[in-house]
Write a protein that holds these residues in place. Structure first.
Motif, PDB file in Angstrom:
ATOM      1  N   GLN A 117       0.736  -1.115   0.132  1.00  0.00           N
ATOM      2  CA  GLN A 117       0.212   0.082   0.006  1.00  0.00           C
ATOM      3  C   GLN A 117       0.939   1.290   0.052  1.00  0.00           C
ATOM      4  OE1 GLN A 117      -2.529  -0.364   3.227  1.00  0.00           O
ATOM      5  NE2 GLN A 117      -3.969  -1.963   2.315  1.00  0.00           N
ATOM      6  N   LEU A 118       0.237   2.364  -0.186  1.00  0.00           N
ATOM      7  CA  LEU A 118       1.040   3.721  -0.429  1.00  0.00           C
ATOM      8  C   LEU A 118       0.480   4.378   0.740  1.00  0.00           C
ATOM      9  CD1 LEU A 118       0.784   4.424  -4.139  1.00  0.00           C
ATOM     10  CD2 LEU A 118       2.587   3.274  -2.956  1.00  0.00           C
ATOM     11  N   ASP A 119       1.475   5.396   1.273  1.00  0.00           N
ATOM     12  CA  ASP A 119       1.264   6.340   2.280  1.00  0.00           C
ATOM     13  C   ASP A 119       0.899   7.610   1.899  1.00  0.00           C
ATOM     14  OD1 ASP A 119       3.658   7.505   1.569  1.00  0.00           O
ATOM     15  OD2 ASP A 119       4.804   7.089   3.362  1.00  0.00           O
ATOM     16  N   ALA A 120       0.717   8.718   2.629  1.00  0.00           N
ATOM     17  CA  ALA A 120       0.286  10.060   2.127  1.00  0.00           C
ATOM     18  C   ALA A 120       1.112  10.497   1.059  1.00  0.00           C
ATOM     19  CB  ALA A 120       0.005  10.923   3.283  1.00  0.00           C
ATOM     20  N   ASP A 121       2.390  10.167   1.151  1.00  0.00           N
ATOM     21  CA  ASP A 121       3.577  10.695   0.229  1.00  0.00           C
ATOM     22  C   ASP A 121       3.785   9.779  -0.909  1.00  0.00           C
ATOM     23  OD1 ASP A 121       4.150  12.879   1.967  1.00  0.00           O
ATOM     24  OD2 ASP A 121       5.128  11.479   3.477  1.00  0.00           O
ATOM     25  N   SER A 122       2.959   9.010  -1.193  1.00  0.00           N
ATOM     26  CA  SER A 122       3.131   8.018  -2.131  1.00  0.00           C
ATOM     27  C   SER A 122       4.182   7.102  -2.080  1.00  0.00           C
ATOM     28  CB  SER A 122       3.076   8.638  -3.605  1.00  0.00           C
ATOM     29  OG  SER A 122       1.786   9.399  -3.647  1.00  0.00           O
ATOM     30  N   LYS A 123       4.433   6.848  -0.864  1.00  0.00           N
ATOM     31  CA  LYS A 123       5.650   5.889  -0.599  1.00  0.00           C
ATOM     32  C   LYS A 123       4.946   4.366  -0.333  1.00  0.00           C
ATOM     33  CE  LYS A 123       9.905   8.340   0.477  1.00  0.00           C
ATOM     34  NZ  LYS A 123      11.053   8.161   1.412  1.00  0.00           N
ATOM     35  N   MET A 124       5.840   3.432  -0.715  1.00  0.00           N
ATOM     36  CA  MET A 124       5.251   2.093  -0.432  1.00  0.00           C
ATOM     37  C   MET A 124       5.719   1.765   1.089  1.00  0.00           C
ATOM     38  SD  MET A 124       6.527  -0.211  -3.779  1.00  0.00           S
ATOM     39  CE  MET A 124       8.356   0.603  -3.340  1.00  0.00           C
ATOM     40  N   LEU A 125       4.371   0.854   1.472  1.00  0.00           N
ATOM     41  CA  LEU A 125       4.657   0.511   3.083  1.00  0.00           C
ATOM     42  C   LEU A 125       4.953  -0.626   2.916  1.00  0.00           C
ATOM     43  CD1 LEU A 125       1.327   1.933   4.371  1.00  0.00           C
ATOM     44  CD2 LEU A 125       3.651   2.722   4.709  1.00  0.00           C
ATOM     45  N   PRO A 126       5.984  -1.292   3.620  1.00  0.00           N
ATOM     46  CA  PRO A 126       6.727  -2.362   3.804  1.00  0.00           C
ATOM     47  C   PRO A 126       5.569  -3.618   4.221  1.00  0.00           C
ATOM     48  CG  PRO A 126       7.874  -1.298   5.325  1.00  0.00           C
ATOM     49  CD  PRO A 126       6.841  -0.426   4.473  1.00  0.00           C
ATOM     50  N   LEU A 127       5.769  -4.773   3.833  1.00  0.00           N
ATOM     51  CA  LEU A 127       4.948  -5.832   4.351  1.00  0.00           C
ATOM     52  C   LEU A 127       5.813  -6.406   5.345  1.00  0.00           C
ATOM     53  CD1 LEU A 127       3.691  -5.480   1.341  1.00  0.00           C
ATOM     54  CD2 LEU A 127       3.429  -7.995   1.492  1.00  0.00           C
ATOM     55  N   GLU A 128       5.106  -6.846   6.628  1.00  0.00           N
ATOM     56  CA  GLU A 128       5.766  -7.276   7.913  1.00  0.00           C
ATOM     57  C   GLU A 128       5.401  -8.722   8.169  1.00  0.00           C
ATOM     58  OE1 GLU A 128       6.456  -5.923  12.185  1.00  0.00           O
ATOM     59  OE2 GLU A 128       5.727  -4.527  10.954  1.00  0.00           O
ATOM     60  N   ASN A 129       6.412  -9.476   8.542  1.00  0.00           N
ATOM     61  CA  ASN A 129       6.134 -10.652   9.273  1.00  0.00           C
ATOM     62  C   ASN A 129       7.309 -11.148  10.068  1.00  0.00           C
ATOM     63  OD1 ASN A 129       4.768 -13.118   9.761  1.00  0.00           O
ATOM     64  ND2 ASN A 129       5.044 -14.087   7.856  1.00  0.00           N
ATOM     65  N   PHE A 130       7.124 -11.910  11.057  1.00  0.00           N
ATOM     66  CA  PHE A 130       7.989 -12.212  12.096  1.00  0.00           C
ATOM     67  C   PHE A 130       8.750 -11.179  12.675  1.00  0.00           C
ATOM     68  CE2 PHE A 130       7.762 -15.905   8.636  1.00  0.00           C
ATOM     69  CZ  PHE A 130       7.010 -16.547   9.648  1.00  0.00           C
ATOM     70  N   GLY A 131       8.023 -10.158  12.740  1.00  0.00           N
ATOM     71  CA  GLY A 131       8.724  -8.720  13.370  1.00  0.00           C
ATOM     72  C   GLY A 131       9.918  -8.340  12.320  1.00  0.00           C
ATOM     73  N   VAL A 132       9.941  -8.345  11.279  1.00  0.00           N
ATOM     74  CA  VAL A 132      10.664  -7.926  10.037  1.00  0.00           C
ATOM     75  C   VAL A 132       9.876  -6.990   9.018  1.00  0.00           C
ATOM     76  CG1 VAL A 132      12.461  -8.338   8.503  1.00  0.00           C
ATOM     77  CG2 VAL A 132      12.385  -9.571  10.632  1.00  0.00           C
ATOM     78  N   ARG A 133      10.282  -6.066   8.578  1.00  0.00           N
ATOM     79  CA  ARG A 133       9.569  -5.404   7.638  1.00  0.00           C
ATOM     80  C   ARG A 133      10.315  -5.448   6.539  1.00  0.00           C
ATOM     81  NH1 ARG A 133       9.822   0.433  10.862  1.00  0.00           N
ATOM     82  NH2 ARG A 133       9.094  -0.467  12.839  1.00  0.00           N
TER      83      ARG A 133
END
Length: 324
Positions: A117-133
């Protein structure tokens, strides 16, 4: 066509490419890559005191590369388990960047899928699992689609993954480097302020030759080596306990001694590592009390310790390239 050409020329990073050319050409000029910047110079006193900040990734304190001179030595599996160990064992905020554009493995190894997904600044949001982005080109492509790209497109994609992602506050970012010592590896080494590199190799002579090339590449761009990991070091029969040195033994340890690097440890050839990797459940997280998990956790603690020692000794990060 003319308009597209003018757009390409105006956006092309000529300074960076000139830097690479001069470095590879062995021209007897002395300069520091850190002085290259597209930002306006301004008046004296307004310039950034630390030029490497121009290469920094917002919110990321330290960046380490996990690399190998060739593919097939378990580099990505090692990178994933080290990242998870740094998060779970060392209690750090960890990011994982999959820089292998042609063969992204992080989506499978971390059991992640879907478009970021994108944030308000059009930057990608990392996907997270096991506490790691995590961020990977595999999140942006269809599962079976190949990346049939040439150099400039690969560099553009890597830049987007590195700086077009809203990482948040990260203590350590682990970069799963593409195998080899080509354009992508050199560009990553020059465009990220790497605090150090971890070299992964099997004990086999063929792999060690390429591992040495990887070490030499990092040394040429003045990136310190955190140490060497011997992966698939041996096989221990689960029934009788007999040890077999399938790919030879001790080659990575000997190489690290010869090249003046620390040997971080041996990771055996183990079926549980393969099974948990295929399931997208890194063994450090899925079997935290296992012997294999203990090996990865010990290596992660040593890496954390070395990063702390280096930071307190001189506070410097990233490459300082001098050509003579």
């Amino acid at each position: 066509m003319a308009r597209q050409f003018r757009s390409f020329v105006s956006s092309y990073d000529w300074k960076q490419q000139a830097c690479c050319f001069l470095q590879e050409s062995n021209i007897p000029w002395i300069f520091n890559v850190r002085t290259f910047s597209s930002a306006p110079r301004g008046r004296p006193g307004e310039q950034n005191r630390n030029p490497m900040n121009n290469l920094a990734v917002a919110g990321v304190e330290s960046i380490i590369a996990v690399a190998s001179g060739k593919g097939g030595v378990g580099k990505s599996t090692t990178a994933v388990n080290l990242a998870v160990a740094l998060a779970l064992e060392c209690k750090l905020r960890v990011g994982l960047l999959d820089a292998d554009v042609y063969g992204p493995s992080i989506p499978t190894l971390m059991k992640l899928q879907g478009r970021p997904q994108l944030d308000a600044d059009s930057k990608m949001l990392p996907l997270e699992n096991f506490g790691v982005r995590c961020m990977s080109m595999g999140f942006l492509m269809d599962k079976d689609a190949p990346a049939v790209w040439r150099g400039p497109m690969v560099m553009s994609a890597l830049e987007k993954l590195m700086r077009g992602t809203a990482w948040g506050l990260i203590d350590v970012m682990v970069v799963d480097m593409p195998p080899g010592t080509g354009d992508a590896q050199i560009s990553i080494s020059q465009r990220l302020p790497l605090a150090g590199a971890v070299i992964v190799s099997t004990p086999q002579d063929l792999a060690l030759v390429d591992a040495r090339r990887g070490v030499t590449m990092f040394q040429k761009v003045d990136i310190p080596i955190l140490g060497v990991i011997e992966n698939m070091s041996f096989f221990k029969c689960p029934k009788c306990g007999e040890r077999s040195d399938v790919f030879g033994h001790g080659g990575a340890h000997l190489t690290s001694q010869e090249m003046g690097m620390e040997f971080l440890g041996e990771v055996p050839l183990n079926m549980a590592i393969r099974e948990t990797s295929d399931e997208g459940a890194p063994i450090v997280a899925s079997s935290p009390s296992s012997e294999i998990s203990g090996i990865y956790r010990a290596i992660a603690r040593r890496i954390e310790c070395k990063l702390g020692e280096w930071a307190s000794s001189d506070g410097s990060v990233g490459p300082s390239i001098v050509i003579k």
